[in-house]
Motif scaffolding. Structure first.
Motif, PDB file in Angstrom:
ATOM      1  N   GLU A 138     -50.634 -49.414   9.674  1.00  0.00           N
ATOM      2  CA  GLU A 138     -49.521 -48.915   8.882  1.00  0.00           C
ATOM      3  C   GLU A 138     -50.051 -48.106   7.703  1.00  0.00           C
ATOM      4  O   GLU A 138     -51.010 -48.511   7.052  1.00  0.00           O
ATOM      5  N   VAL A 139     -49.431 -46.972   7.439  1.00  0.00           N
ATOM      6  CA  VAL A 139     -49.819 -46.128   6.309  1.00  0.00           C
ATOM      7  C   VAL A 139     -48.601 -45.893   5.425  1.00  0.00           C
ATOM      8  O   VAL A 139     -47.472 -46.210   5.803  1.00  0.00           O
ATOM      9  N   ASP A 140     -48.849 -45.328   4.264  1.00  0.00           N
ATOM     10  CA  ASP A 140     -47.775 -44.976   3.336  1.00  0.00           C
ATOM     11  C   ASP A 140     -46.899 -43.909   3.984  1.00  0.00           C
ATOM     12  O   ASP A 140     -47.356 -42.788   4.250  1.00  0.00           O
ATOM     13  N   GLY A 147     -65.004 -51.082  16.544  1.00  0.00           N
ATOM     14  CA  GLY A 147     -64.664 -50.400  15.311  1.00  0.00           C
ATOM     15  C   GLY A 147     -63.157 -50.368  15.088  1.00  0.00           C
ATOM     16  O   GLY A 147     -62.391 -50.095  16.010  1.00  0.00           O
ATOM     17  N   LYS A 148     -62.737 -50.661  13.870  1.00  0.00           N
ATOM     18  CA  LYS A 148     -61.320 -50.717  13.533  1.00  0.00           C
ATOM     19  C   LYS A 148     -60.935 -49.562  12.620  1.00  0.00           C
ATOM     20  O   LYS A 148     -61.673 -49.189  11.712  1.00  0.00           O
ATOM     21  N   LEU A 149     -59.776 -49.020  12.869  1.00  0.00           N
ATOM     22  CA  LEU A 149     -59.241 -47.947  12.032  1.00  0.00           C
ATOM     23  C   LEU A 149     -58.875 -48.497  10.659  1.00  0.00           C
ATOM     24  O   LEU A 149     -58.375 -49.620  10.537  1.00  0.00           O
ATOM     25  N   ARG A 150     -59.118 -47.680   9.622  1.00  0.00           N
ATOM     26  CA  ARG A 150     -58.846 -48.101   8.258  1.00  0.00           C
ATOM     27  C   ARG A 150     -57.707 -47.277   7.671  1.00  0.00           C
ATOM     28  O   ARG A 150     -57.645 -46.052   7.837  1.00  0.00           O
ATOM     29  N   ARG A 151     -56.834 -47.948   6.935  1.00  0.00           N
ATOM     30  CA  ARG A 151     -55.693 -47.275   6.320  1.00  0.00           C
ATOM     31  C   ARG A 151     -56.152 -46.213   5.330  1.00  0.00           C
ATOM     32  O   ARG A 151     -55.628 -45.091   5.338  1.00  0.00           O
ATOM     33  N   ASP A 152     -57.128 -46.534   4.480  1.00  0.00           N
ATOM     34  CA  ASP A 152     -57.555 -45.576   3.461  1.00  0.00           C
ATOM     35  C   ASP A 152     -58.143 -44.322   4.087  1.00  0.00           C
ATOM     36  O   ASP A 152     -57.946 -43.205   3.596  1.00  0.00           O
ATOM     37  N   GLU A 209     -55.237 -42.222   5.547  1.00  0.00           N
ATOM     38  CA  GLU A 209     -54.451 -41.608   4.474  1.00  0.00           C
ATOM     39  C   GLU A 209     -55.192 -40.455   3.810  1.00  0.00           C
ATOM     40  O   GLU A 209     -54.570 -39.470   3.389  1.00  0.00           O
ATOM     41  N   SER A 210     -56.515 -40.547   3.725  1.00  0.00           N
ATOM     42  CA  SER A 210     -57.270 -39.417   3.170  1.00  0.00           C
ATOM     43  C   SER A 210     -57.182 -38.208   4.091  1.00  0.00           C
ATOM     44  O   SER A 210     -57.071 -37.064   3.630  1.00  0.00           O
ATOM     45  N   TYR A 211     -57.188 -38.435   5.407  1.00  0.00           N
ATOM     46  CA  TYR A 211     -57.023 -37.322   6.350  1.00  0.00           C
ATOM     47  C   TYR A 211     -55.615 -36.746   6.271  1.00  0.00           C
ATOM     48  O   TYR A 211     -55.419 -35.525   6.397  1.00  0.00           O
ATOM     49  N   LEU A 212     -54.614 -37.603   6.071  1.00  0.00           N
ATOM     50  CA  LEU A 212     -53.245 -37.120   5.920  1.00  0.00           C
ATOM     51  C   LEU A 212     -53.119 -36.236   4.683  1.00  0.00           C
ATOM     52  O   LEU A 212     -52.411 -35.215   4.711  1.00  0.00           O
ATOM     53  N   ASP A 213     -53.803 -36.602   3.606  1.00  0.00           N
ATOM     54  CA  ASP A 213     -53.777 -35.778   2.396  1.00  0.00           C
ATOM     55  C   ASP A 213     -54.377 -34.399   2.657  1.00  0.00           C
ATOM     56  O   ASP A 213     -53.832 -33.367   2.239  1.00  0.00           O
ATOM     57  N   VAL A 214     -55.517 -34.389   3.379  1.00  0.00           N
ATOM     58  CA  VAL A 214     -56.160 -33.115   3.699  1.00  0.00           C
ATOM     59  C   VAL A 214     -55.252 -32.276   4.602  1.00  0.00           C
ATOM     60  O   VAL A 214     -55.073 -31.075   4.386  1.00  0.00           O
ATOM     61  N   ALA A 215     -54.681 -32.917   5.622  1.00  0.00           N
ATOM     62  CA  ALA A 215     -53.823 -32.188   6.563  1.00  0.00           C
ATOM     63  C   ALA A 215     -52.592 -31.612   5.860  1.00  0.00           C
ATOM     64  O   ALA A 215     -52.179 -30.481   6.137  1.00  0.00           O
ATOM     65  N   ARG A 216     -52.021 -32.356   4.931  1.00  0.00           N
ATOM     66  CA  ARG A 216     -50.854 -31.852   4.208  1.00  0.00           C
ATOM     67  C   ARG A 216     -51.234 -30.663   3.327  1.00  0.00           C
ATOM     68  O   ARG A 216     -50.512 -29.664   3.272  1.00  0.00           O
TER      69      ARG A 216
END
Length: 675
Positions: A372-374, A333-338, A341-348
């Motif tokens: 890599e993420v934004d 299984g590979k990690l996905r950028r999207d 980033e959705s978890y980063l939005d929730v955490a912020r």
């Protein structure tokens, strides 16, 4: 991109959008342990109270803005990390001094020393390197300080010979007089009894970050020695075929989401039960030391949709709660950028601290991210990555080298490792060279591989990750930090590193990893030759600088008593180009086969052993990875481990002159001297 290099005394402004940073103190001689620490200083250059001293016995400041995260191995040596939340540092703290200390030896024994400042995404913002240390046992590497509304970093490079206790006292810390004694289970900062001497009270003004008054009567700088437990023994089975019941069963485990849920549940449950393990894993995520709680399958709202991370991690210390969101992948299984980033939005939005990814991706260097993420999403939330190999490494280190004090906890942790070791868990340490392995292997054999091939670059990156895994694996086995040696440029720039590995693979069909193991006579070099299907292990050591070539060779052969006869022994003589090589079995029978007819002394030896190379991309018995691991373990145990470098005998004192016996005769040595 490489970070700006600071010279001693030079300063640099940190970017305005950087709120959380990690301070990384590094050193090359990893057999000596360096402890990182930090002191929160006012405008007068002194701490406000003892809780402003953050170190191994007191790993977090009172408001949680500065945290000691512990030490770990790197490709160039070892490192200690300190996390700073600049937005939470109290207003009357002017400077955070960044300190390293050693309990044994001096900083002059450590080789090159480095200080790096990295942001939440692992990008280096500034670096300072020095090799000027001599007799110091405590060292101020640098400082992060306020200048108006901005934060800056300065390289300091100042040492103390009085150790951590002396340095701390210089900055106003009240060091306990009993610091030389082993601390008890009590907290590092002790609370006085009513009859005690007047104590220090630390309060921040109302205009700064809130703080509870802290009372203390001294900090203890002595470390507790880790304790080891005995593994649970099962003695009553009537036959060897009887199997122990596993704590974490793999029966019925599928793939994909089911496999991820099982692995996540096993990890969180083990962390909940075994506190030292939870501390070790959470420290890698940047969490403080405190009470751990973990929750799985928690739902969060994100617009019109729901976001469900695999786990939510909580650590409480005092009145502060640290929170992380965990995304888990197993198998291929590979990690996905999207997704990240959705978890980063929730955490912020929730004001959480970090998003952590956990997968079988082993970054080539600590702090690297597989996706890599934004970077704009990392302004208030950190993103960190762990591999299952690192999780297993922490468990093995605790079991093998101390830190677990209860037999039940040791059994739980060993059962967790038993679960990870099962291929059906999907959390094996490192078992797959990736989907491009077969195509690249066949292209090497056919001579059609080119260095710029994207498939070759992907496999090259996987090889570097495997090399780091070998170092982590040996570290857990030996209890000493083993380093995967990389040049500074290759550590700093993954693109350049992968290109160099791919270029060598295309040119001569080989991979190479250099492993540096403390107290060995030479590095362990592992070369995988895809064209010949051989794993070649090598170590090189200097010959004694005295005696004949025959005696120097005998010195080596005596140390290889149990080494296999197919080890190649190569000797290099002082005369340029004068070399000889024979199998160890031949040399044992006739040592002169390497020295007969050759002039000059032997200056170095190289020992080489070849092993069959597996060709499959994954699996166990016939896989490429399994053959690399097996060759590394075998060569280390039979060849590298027994070797010791040459240590010349201590110089002898001259014989004392014979006293005059009254006959007027003079000792012969004195007559010779007068002549």
């Amino acid at each position: 991109m490489t970070s700006p290099m600071l010279s001693k005394g030079q300063n640099l402004s940190l970017p305005d959008d950087v709120v959380r940073i990690d301070v990384v103190i590094g050193w090359t001689e990893s057999e000596i342990e360096v402890d990182g620490s930090a002191l929160l200083l006012g405008a007068d250059g002194k701490v406000g109270c003892d809780s402003d001293f953050v170190f191994y016995n007191q790993p977090e400041s009172a408001e949680g803005a500065v945290r000691f995260l512990g030490a770990s191995a790197t490709e160039e040596g070892a490192q200690a990390r300190i996390a700073l939340d600049l937005s939470a540092i109290p207003g009357n703290v002017h400077t955070v001094a960044l300190v390293g200390s050693v309990g044994v030896g001096t900083f002059g024994d450590l080789g090159k020393l480095t200080l790096r400042i990295v942001d939440a995404a692992g990008h280096s913002l500034a670096e300072y390197a020095t090799a000027d240390a001599t007799t110091e046992s405590a060292f101020v590497f640098g400082e992060v300080y306020r200048r108006g509304t901005e934060w800056k970093v300065r390289a300091v490079g100042q040492g103390w010979e009085s150790g951590l206790a002396g340095l701390a006292a210089h900055f106003g810390v009240d060091v306990d007089e009993d610091a030389g004694h082993e601390p008890t289970e009590a907290p590092a900062v002790t609370t006085p009894e009513p009859a005690a001497a007047p104590h220090q009270v630390c309060e921040r003004p109302s205009g700064s970050a809130a703080r509870t008054p802290v009372q203390n009567r001294g900090v203890r700088t002595a470390k507790r020695a880790p304790k080891k437990t005995k593994p649970v023994e099962f003695k009553l089975a009537e036959l060897d075929t009887w199997q122990r019941a596993p704590l974490f069963s793999v029966i019925g485990v599928g793939v994909g989401e089911e496999q991820e849920r099982r692995a996540t549940s096993a990890l969180i449950a083990t962390m909940q039960a075994v506190r030292p393990f939870a501390r070790a894993i959470c420290a890698r995520m940047g969490a403080p030391v405190g009470a751990f709680e973990g929750y799985v399958e928690v739902q969060f709202e994100r617009g019109d949709s729901k976001v469900i991370p695999d786990a939510v991690l909580k650590v409480s210390r005092g009145g502060r709660v640290w929170t992380g969101l965990l995304e888990v992948k197993t198998g291929n299984g590979k990690l996905r950028r999207d997704q990240l980033e959705s978890y980063l939005d929730v955490a912020r939005r929730k004001k959480y601290d970090v998003v952590v990814s956990l997968s079988n991706d082993v970054p080539a260097s600590p702090g690297e991210l597989p996706v890599e993420v934004d970077r704009r999403k990392l302004t208030r939330v950190a993103l960190r990555h762990l591999s299952w190999a690192e999780v297993a490494h922490e468990a093995r280190m605790l079991l093998s080298h101390g830190g677990i004090e209860e037999d039940l906890h040791a059994w739980i942790l060993s059962e967790f490792l038993r679960y990870l070791d099962c291929p059906r868990s999907g959390a094996s340490e490192f078992v797959d060279m990736g989907r491009h392995w077969v195509a690249v292997r066949d292209a090497v054999t056919a001579g059609t591989l080119r260095a710029g091939d994207q498939k070759a670059l992907a496999v090259a990156d996987t090889w570097v990750s495997l090399s780091r895994h070998l170092a982590l694996r040996l570290t857990a086995q030996l209890g000493a930090t083993v380093n995967h040696v990389l040049s500074r440029r290759h550590r700093a720039d993954p693109t350049v590193r992968s290109a160099a590995v791919a270029e060598r693979l295309a040119a001569d069909g080989t991979f190479e990893a250099v492993l540096r193991i403390p107290d060995t006579a030479g590095d362990l070099v592992v070369v995988a030759d895809v064209r010949t299907n051989k794993i070649r292990c090598r170590t090189t050591l200097d010959a004694p600088n005295e005696g004949t070539s025959g005696r120097r060779l005998s010195w080596l052969i005596r140390q290889l008593e149990d080494a296999p006869g197919d080890v190649q022994v190569e000797v290099v003589f002082a005369e340029r180009g004068n070399e000889a090589c024979e199998l160890l079995a031949t040399v044992r029978a006739n040592p002169k086969v390497l020295t007969a007819g050759r002039a000059g002394p032997i200056v170095s030896f190289s020992l080489v052993q070849n092993f069959p190379m597996g060709s499959r991309r994954s699996g166990t018995a016939a896989s490429f990875i399994a053959s690399v691991k097996s060759a590394t373990d075998t060569f280390y145990g039979s060849v590298v481990q027994p070797l010791r470098g040459w240590v010349p005998a201590a110089p002898k004192q001259p014989e004392p002159p014979t006293p005059d016996d009254g006959t007027g005769s003079v000792p012969v040595d004195l007559v010779s001297h007068r002549q």
